[in-house]
Design a protein around this motif. Sequence first.
Motif, mmCIF file in Angstrom:
data_model
loop_
_atom_site.group_PDB
_atom_site.id
_atom_site.type_symbol
_atom_site.label_atom_id
_atom_site.label_comp_id
_atom_site.label_asym_id
_atom_site.label_seq_id
_atom_site.Cartn_x
_atom_site.Cartn_y
_atom_site.Cartn_z
ATOM 1 N N GLU A 96 0.862 -1.176 0.000
ATOM 2 C CA GLU A 96 0.000 0.000 0.000
ATOM 3 C C GLU A 96 0.899 1.226 0.000
ATOM 4 O OE1 GLU A 96 -3.514 0.441 0.590
ATOM 5 O OE2 GLU A 96 -3.880 -1.694 0.269
ATOM 6 N N ARG A 101 2.668 -3.305 4.159
ATOM 7 C CA ARG A 101 2.231 -3.015 5.518
ATOM 8 C C ARG A 101 1.165 -3.970 6.024
ATOM 9 N NH1 ARG A 101 1.991 2.505 3.337
ATOM 10 N NH2 ARG A 101 3.781 3.620 4.119
ATOM 11 N N TRP A 102 0.429 -4.591 5.148
ATOM 12 C CA TRP A 102 -0.756 -5.344 5.519
ATOM 13 C C TRP A 102 -0.580 -6.829 5.224
ATOM 14 C CZ3 TRP A 102 -4.962 -2.905 7.665
ATOM 15 C CH2 TRP A 102 -4.975 -1.522 7.596
ATOM 16 N N ASP A 104 -3.060 -9.807 4.316
ATOM 17 C CA ASP A 104 -4.434 -9.999 3.863
ATOM 18 C C ASP A 104 -4.767 -11.477 3.885
ATOM 19 O OD1 ASP A 104 -6.906 -9.581 2.831
ATOM 20 O OD2 ASP A 104 -6.246 -8.838 0.878
ATOM 21 N N ARG A 109 -7.829 -8.607 7.598
ATOM 22 C CA ARG A 109 -6.733 -7.812 7.072
ATOM 23 C C ARG A 109 -6.194 -6.964 8.216
ATOM 24 N NH1 ARG A 109 -6.649 -2.898 3.119
ATOM 25 N NH2 ARG A 109 -4.647 -3.264 2.132
ATOM 26 N N GLN A 111 -2.402 -5.019 10.184
ATOM 27 C CA GLN A 111 -1.025 -4.574 10.125
ATOM 28 C C GLN A 111 -0.251 -5.218 11.270
ATOM 29 O OE1 GLN A 111 -1.313 -0.274 10.256
ATOM 30 N NE2 GLN A 111 -0.865 -0.179 8.073
#
Length: 129
Positions: A96, A101-102, A104, A109, A111
């Motif tokens: 992103e 950072r994420w 999924d 979802r 961080q």
Amino acid sequence: MKSFKSHIDWYILLTISTLMLFSLAFVYSASASYAETQFGSQDKLFYGHIFRVIFGFILIFTFAKIDYHKVARFSRLFLMISIVLLIFVLIIGTAEKGASRWIDLGPLRFQPSEVAKLAIVLYLSLIHI
């Protein structure tokens, strides 16, 4: 077995409660016009925030009942899991704005950096128990 009775620091609770209640006014004043144009109702985002504030209060009183000595046993494990998640996000994380950072996992979802923040605070605060 020793009985554990929770202790609530009323000054901290009053401060947090005040901030959470003021946030209701701030969210409403900041989002009313946006919610009106996007959703057709000025209150849509405000009601969502009310739900989050109530959920926050429930969590505060729930976690106040937990004996922190029991949490101390798992603080090192929680820290290790957060480190693994941080490495995991580098390998398969969702990018992103130019950075991974994420993580999924379909409907979930999150961080891993947020998990790591909590793990570090728990580990450092409970390390000398």
